[in-house]
Design an enzyme around this catalytic site. Structure first.
Site, short mmCIF file in Angstrom:
data_model
loop_
_atom_site.label_atom_id
_atom_site.label_comp_id
_atom_site.label_asym_id
_atom_site.label_seq_id
_atom_site.Cartn_x
_atom_site.Cartn_y
_atom_site.Cartn_z
N ASP A 145 15.91 -22.92 86.72
CA ASP A 145 16.66 -23.36 85.54
C ASP A 145 16.90 -22.19 84.59
O ASP A 145 16.08 -21.27 84.50
CB ASP A 145 15.88 -24.47 84.83
CG ASP A 145 16.73 -25.21 83.83
OD1 ASP A 145 17.97 -25.17 83.93
OD2 ASP A 145 16.15 -25.84 82.91
N ASN B 54 24.17 -32.81 89.44
CA ASN B 54 24.97 -31.66 89.01
C ASN B 54 26.47 -31.85 89.20
O ASN B 54 27.27 -31.06 88.67
CB ASN B 54 24.53 -30.39 89.74
CG ASN B 54 23.19 -29.85 89.26
OD1 ASN B 54 22.50 -29.15 90.00
ND2 ASN B 54 22.79 -30.19 88.04
#
Length: 244
Positions: A22, A70
């Site tokens: 991330d 996503n």
């Protein structure tokens, strides 16, 4: 009360490390660049971490490349990520094979474009004989989605008479998961300072240790990785039991 340093039990390092990579977008934004610039930097970082695994005693490395959630991102970012995945496989395939890295992909593969699927199949086949680090890349992956797909396959076996419902226990479902040939992760690392698991390896990580580090993924160096491994080695894993 602080524990005396000499009393800390040093245990073997993790055999299987899973990483939620991330912070690529924030890393790019901090530099005044588009988010895809950060994703490309993050992809380059993967090579360093894979190469560090043998020296750190990590036999299995699973990385979270693209989640089922996503797809909610902008079309430009999603298209750029899909292009990046295709480019990464083409560029890294030979190096991974030469480094004796076996590559596997997990996730809902039919949801990806056919060209990417073909490259994934090719890389898995190319490295199937490799006996070094096991690199698993999660693409179009979600823990809940994985459990739902596994449950569907299990139900189909019950309906077809291949599986007796009375024989189903906690050891049964893992045989239907995407990770059925992998050991459960010992350590899950999330970079960028966020303290959530984001639907990653929900079943498999029931007793994993977690490490939420502040470092953004493009800055997650071999040294930071090593410190996470060292920290894990000092933890007391009891799996629900107690000492003595």
């Amino acid at each position: 009360m602080a524990q005396d340093e000499a009393s800390v039990s040093v245990r073997p390092g993790p055999r299987h490390v899973a990483i939620i990579m991330d912070g690529n977008g924030r890393w790019a934004t901090m530099r005044g660049r588009p988010r895809l610039f950060g994703h490309h930097a993050g992809a380059r970082r993967v090579r360093e971490i894979v190469e560090a695994c043998p020296d750190l005693g990590v036999k299995y490395l699973t990385i979270f490349g693209f989640s089922t959630e996503n797809w909610k991102r902008t079309q430009i970012e999603v298209a750029g990520l899909m292009s990046l995945f295709r480019s990464y496989i083409r560029k890294e395939a030979r190096a991974l094979r030469d480094q004796n890295v076996r590559v596997r992909f997990i996730g809902d593969r039919p949801g990806l474009d056919h060209k990417l699927q073909a490259l994934m199949d090719e890389l898995e086949e190319m490295t199937a004989h490799c006996t070094g680090t096991n690199l698993t890349i999660a693409l179009n992956y979600g823990g809940r989605d994985e459990v739902a797909r596994a449950t569907k396959r299990l139900a189909e076996d019950v309906a077809a008479g291949r599986l007796n419902p009375a024989d189903i226990d906690v050891e049964t479902l893992p045989k239907y998961l995407d990770t059925c040939v992998l050991p459960d992760p010992d350590l899950v690392i999330r970079t960028s300072g966020e303290a959530r698991i984001s639907n990653f390896l929900l079943w498999q990580s029931a007793y994993a240790e977690y490490d939420f580090v502040d470092t953004l993924w493009p800055d997650f160096s071999r040294e930071v990785f090593g410190r996470a491994i060292e920290s894990y080695s000092c933890r007391d894993r009891r799996f629900g039991g107690v000492k003595g």
